[in-house]
Enzyme design. Structure first.
Site, mmCIF file in Angstrom:
data_model
loop_
_atom_site.group_PDB
_atom_site.id
_atom_site.type_symbol
_atom_site.label_atom_id
_atom_site.label_comp_id
_atom_site.label_asym_id
_atom_site.label_seq_id
_atom_site.Cartn_x
_atom_site.Cartn_y
_atom_site.Cartn_z
ATOM 1 N N LYS A 76 -6.398 -11.143 10.151
ATOM 2 C CA LYS A 76 -5.497 -10.073 9.726
ATOM 3 C C LYS A 76 -4.091 -10.446 10.223
ATOM 4 O O LYS A 76 -3.944 -10.962 11.335
ATOM 5 C CB LYS A 76 -5.960 -8.744 10.333
ATOM 6 C CG LYS A 76 -5.155 -7.521 9.870
ATOM 7 C CD LYS A 76 -5.722 -6.227 10.482
ATOM 8 C CE LYS A 76 -4.977 -4.995 9.983
ATOM 9 N NZ LYS A 76 -5.527 -3.740 10.548
ATOM 10 N N SER A 151 -6.469 -0.043 7.185
ATOM 11 C CA SER A 151 -5.402 -0.995 6.967
ATOM 12 C C SER A 151 -5.845 -2.443 6.825
ATOM 13 O O SER A 151 -5.082 -3.270 6.330
ATOM 14 C CB SER A 151 -4.399 -0.896 8.123
ATOM 15 O OG SER A 151 -5.000 -1.340 9.335
ATOM 16 N N SER A 175 -9.536 1.578 10.466
ATOM 17 C CA SER A 175 -8.948 0.484 9.691
ATOM 18 C C SER A 175 -9.822 -0.748 9.498
ATOM 19 O O SER A 175 -9.493 -1.620 8.705
ATOM 20 C CB SER A 175 -7.628 0.043 10.334
ATOM 21 O OG SER A 175 -6.593 0.921 9.962
#
Lengths: 485, 476
Positions: A76, A151, A175
């Site tokens: 990420k 997210s 997330s």
């Protein structure tokens, strides 16, 4: 081959069926084919990935038996990586290259993984749909008109569409778990403090936690064996022995006491999701687990409490992005105040600004007691609810999200968006481990089963999830490639 | 109307740790700009603080030295504000749960009276960096070497009533801090800084007036002058029927006046909240006792002991305990020579004068305690006279040889050889027939003159006792 789990790929490389270089090339080819439609990656590292793969193959030939050696992974874009941009999905950091690695990144590098690139995300991890990214929304591989969740939407979409074998994510209010549910993959948020936050760009320090997004609970366990552990650079990391998370995976669920919070099966939960989750629970029951309804009386307070605590911490955490030392700086500032105002106005997107404003407001003189202090009290109540529940059950299970992936652009009201994480947020507030695993479909969109454990009950959660994946195949389903990815 | 001045002091001292409060960067003074700022100090995203335990030890030490309550659970908070030399956009400090709680210290005023002044609290916090507004043509430079240095902010109760008391409080604080070795507390270098809060109220009132704050005053003398000046200013306003604006003022030492620092004094809302990147610091009685065991004898205790053990006056004991180093120096000399009075005179007299003249600390004295001990021993064993000793002492300042070598090489050894002394005495008698006659006629005090003559002839080296005796014998 690229659709296989980490465990399978590791075995294939050990037996010589495939090399890391071949595997890496396959993923890179896949990324170059599919990323235009998915937008899951912000940065792809073709050359360094192949170089790492060559090193991994050599190391394997020399007897290195690390199960993650040569496995292609995506980080990420919230984890700092030397030599690769770390944008956090923001214009503020669109060109930022960190001079140091996050501890999580270092640990994966030491395990010999191949880094394919950095995945898209909601800006500064603030969002539940991946639509707040400066680099554009990520699309759900199951339906390109749908969001992947957020997210960590880029990581979840990349794993679901086989753009990588595994990915890292972070979870502040859901997330990791919510995008895992929306994309039909396995996403695990460890207990707060289990994985180091050093080098992970902070959103809400007391809630943020890194974890794996992958294709099975077994893979999550393998990744956790690398990620977990105390880090002297993170004062909030837990000084507790790290278990071998694969050791108890095959324990039977016979006699496992599963708590079903009645608050998670009330209005707001879509009928299809409820049906799938109830079926999943019956599978457990059939395997010998004991289902028990439990009460989490304060769970309705978790979203409001979270939207005080998280923005409050974020409002301070994001103050360092001031245009002075790195990151976006406006052109031709007139003076200091102008530089601050314009650099931050231009560098941050709307959702980030909204949360900075909420947080600033909640901490303001005269409001602190009504908001921040009260939210911290609620946090303790929520933790107490869980503590009480875990006196009677071993894990708690329910839906990860009240519904399946929604359409891109469908939710414009921030509060509606905030309610996305209604089942996951309490787990962050209480600092507990939680996993989302695929448990069915509704209109060809995946449904996630949420399993939560007590403090540092990682092994228990992974074991329960793995067992479910032994007697079901939901996690093996692949997107029907709608839209031709 | 008669006014009463109320003063509160906030003193920041830089704790003398080896590294910063939350990072491993060094903290040496005077390094090239930004060479002591690592990725945490410049607040790169993803970096986290790690608390330096040495700072805690030092703070607890201070707390114990002023008899304060020690916070067994201290909590760090973020104080939010934007400024370029504050890289994170917040300063980490302790708001509600400081490491050091209520304590007090006793000061001695010029008239010898004592006052006990309350210390509200002392908390640990990090320093900001430095903004440099010159030499950058329209821009400012930022030096982050100082950013993140550990500070102890010591807050007094508003119960200091005169400028003299304020200075006495500061000096006492300074002495204690140096005794503890927790800071070098050099005001000129900023490792001790003082913010002064001043307000006035009608005498007899117990309500505090509106205060002004003067920040970063960097010498004791300026603190005193700034208070005088600010008190006068406030008095003028109040007596004209005006009211005081709560604000931060700057003291200009050249013009000896204070002026408003910010035209619009906006009440800053720092939006404090607990620092989530750090756990509360929890300590127990064992820890506190361990730290207590490392406390040195403090100035008050030492002064009392010096009076008691060495028979010194309060004043002498006060002078000799003004620094830990001087006290140790004195005690070494006093013990080894067995003559505390003489040791006290030398240390607070000649030695202090020598150090003052050369602007030296006692630790850098060219005459160490061992050599002063030797010098005093040579007086006591009559190798030299007290007067010659002054000459030897002066020589010792520039000559690192031993006391005996200096006495020898300069030929300063007292003459005790009776043959030599007899010759001197004979010369004196022959050269001063009138005085000899006066003595013989019964004018006893003339002996002093004659001894003096002999001493002069011997350049001070003759043993005056022997000279005296021989003169008397010969003049019988």
């Amino acid at each position: 081959m690229i659709e296989k789990t980490v465990a399978e790929l590791s075995a294939a490389m050990t037996s010589g069926d495939i090399s890391s270089v071949e595997l890496t090339q396959s993923y890179l080819d896949r990324i170059h084919k599919a990323n235009d439609s998915l937008n899951a990656f912000i940065t792809v590292c073709d050359d360094t990935a192949l170089e790492q793969a060559r090193v991994a193959d050599k190391s394997r030939a020399q007897g290195n038996q690390n199960p993650l050696l040569g496995i292609p992974l995506a980080h990420k874009d919230i984890f700092c990586t030397t030599g690769i941009k770390t944008t956090c999905g923001s214009k503020m950091l669109h060109n930022f290259i960190s001079p140091y690695n996050a501890t999580v990144v270092d640990k994966f590098n030491q395990a010999g993984v191949v880094t394919l690139g950095k995945t898209n995300m909601d800006e500064f991890a603030m969002g539940s749909s991946n639509e707040t990214s400066f680099f554009g929304p990520v699309r759900n591989p199951w339906d390109l008109e749908k969001v992947p969740g957020g997210s960590s939407g880029g990581s979840a979409a990349a794993v679901a569409a086989d753009l990588c074998a595994m990915a890292t994510g972070t979870d502040t209010g859901g997330s990791i778990r919510q995008p895992a549910a929306f994309c039909g993959v396995t996403g695990f948020k460890p207990s707060y403090g289990r994985v180091s936050r050093w080098g992970m760009i902070a959103f809400a320090s007391s809630l943020d936690q890194a974890g794996p997004i992958c294709k099975s609970a077994e893979d999550a366990a393998l990744m956790m064996n690398v990620m977990a552990g105390i880090d002297l650079k993170d004062s909030t990391s837990a000084d507790r022995e790290v278990e071998d998370y694969t050791a108890t995976l095959s324990d039977s669920v016979k006699g496992l006491r599963i708590g079903i919070p009645k608050q998670h099966f009330t209005e707001g939960l879509s009928a299809d999701v409820e049906k799938s989750i109830r079926e999943a629970l019956r599978e457990y029951e059939a395997a010998g687990a004991i289902l028990k309804e439990i009460n989490l009386p304060n769970s309705h307070l978790s979203v409001p409490a979270y939207y005080v605590v998280a923005p409050a911490e974020a409002s301070a955490n994001l103050s360092r992005f001031d245009g002075v030392r790195y990151g976006h700086r406006c052109d031709n500032p007139l003076d200091l105040e102008d530089m601050y105002k314009r650099s931050r106005s231009e560098g941050f997107g709307d959702e980030v600004k909204r949360r900075i404003l909420i947080g600033t407001y909640a901490l303001s003189a005269g409001f602190y007691d009504a908001y921040y202090r009260k939210a911290q009290k609620i946090r303790r109540l929520i933790k107490n609810d869980f503590d009480e529940a875990f006196k009677e059950v071993d894990v708690i299970a329910g839906p990860t999200s009240p519904h399946t992936a929604f359409g891109i652009g469908a939710k414009t009201d921030p509060v509606t968006m905030y309610l996305e994480d209604i089942y996951t947020i309490a787990v962050n507030l209480a600092g507990l481990p939680g996993i989302s695993i695929p448990a069915g479909f509704s209109n060809d969109l995946p449904i996630g089963l949420h399993i939560v454990g007590p403090d540092f009950g990682e092994s228990k959660v992974l074991n329960a999830a793995h067992q479910f994946q032994l007697f079901t195949d939901w996690h093996k389903a692949k997107p029907a490639a709608k839209g031709g990815i | 109307m008669e006014w009463e001045t109320v003063i509160g002091l906030e003193v920041h001292v830089t704790l003398a740790t080896k590294s910063k409060l939350f990072s491993g960067s060094a903290v040496a003074f005077g390094a090239e700009p930004n060479t002591q700022a690592n990725i945490f100090d410049i607040a790169l995203p993803g970096t986290l603080p790690v608390f330096n335990e040495e700072a805690l030890r030092m703070a607890v030490k201070f707390g114990l030295a002023i008899d304060a309550e020690i916070g067994k659970r201290s909590v760090f908070d973020r104080k939010n504000y934007f400024y370029p030399d504050l890289p994170k956009g917040y300063q980490v400090t302790q708001l509600d749960f400081p490491t050091v709680g209520k304590g007090s210290l006793t000061v001695t005023l010029d008239d010898g009276s004592e006052r006990t002044i309350g210390v509200t609290r002392a908390h640990i916090e990090e320093n900001a960096g430095k903004s440099l507004h010159e030499d950058f043509s329209g821009m400012s430079g930022i030096d982050l070497n100082r950013a993140g240095e550990p500070l102890l902010e010591i807050v007094s109760e508003p119960e200091i009533y005169t400028a003299k008391e304020a200075v006495a409080y500061l000096k006492k604080l300074h002495t204690i801090i140096l005794y503890l070795g927790i800071s070098d507390a050099i005001m000129a270098q900023g490792s001790m800084r003082c913010d002064v809060n001043v307000s006035l109220r009608p005498k007899g009132s117990d309500v505090l007036g509106t205060r002004t704050e003067m920040k970063n005053i960097n010498s004791f003398k300026f603190v005193e002058k700034a208070i005088y000046s600010e008190v006068e200013r406030q008095k003028d306003i109040l007596e004209d029927g005006g009211s005081i604006t709560q604000e931060t003022r700057r003291y200009d030492a050249d013009r000896d006046e204070t002026s408003s620092m910010r035209s619009k004094e906006v009440a800053n809302d720092y939006r404090y909240f607990p620092e989530p990147d750090l756990l509360p610091i929890v300590i127990d009685d064992d820890y506190i006792e361990q730290v207590r065991a490392t406390l040195p004898e403090l100035p008050d205790a030492k002064r009392a002991r010096f009076c008691d053990q060495f028979g010194l006056s309060e004043y002498d004991a006060g002078v000799l305990t003004s620094t830990r180093e001087m006290a140790e120096y004195f005690e070494s000399v006093a013990t080894k020579t067995g003559d505390a009075k003489v040791a006290a005179n030398w240390v607070s007299g000649d030695l202090q004068a020598l150090l003052n003249k050369n602007n030296l600390n006692i630790t850098d004295s060219p005459i160490k305690a061992e050599r002063l001990t030797d010098l005093i021993s040579r007086i006591k064993d009559k190798t030299i006279s007290g007067k010659i000793a002054k000459t030897v002492f002066e020589a010792m300042a520039d000559d690192s040889s031993s006391v005996d070598e200096i006495i020898e090489s300069k030929g300063l050894k007292q003459v005790t050889d009776s043959g030599e002394i007899e010759k001197l005495v004979d010369d004196v008698i022959n050269n001063n027939p009138d005085q000899v006659q006066q003595f013989k006629d019964g004018k006893e005090q003339v002996i002093g003159f004659l001894v003096g003559q002999a001493m002069q002839l011997s350049k001070g080296k003759a043993n005056p006792g022997q000279v005296n005796q021989l003169l008397r014998d010969k003049m019988k």
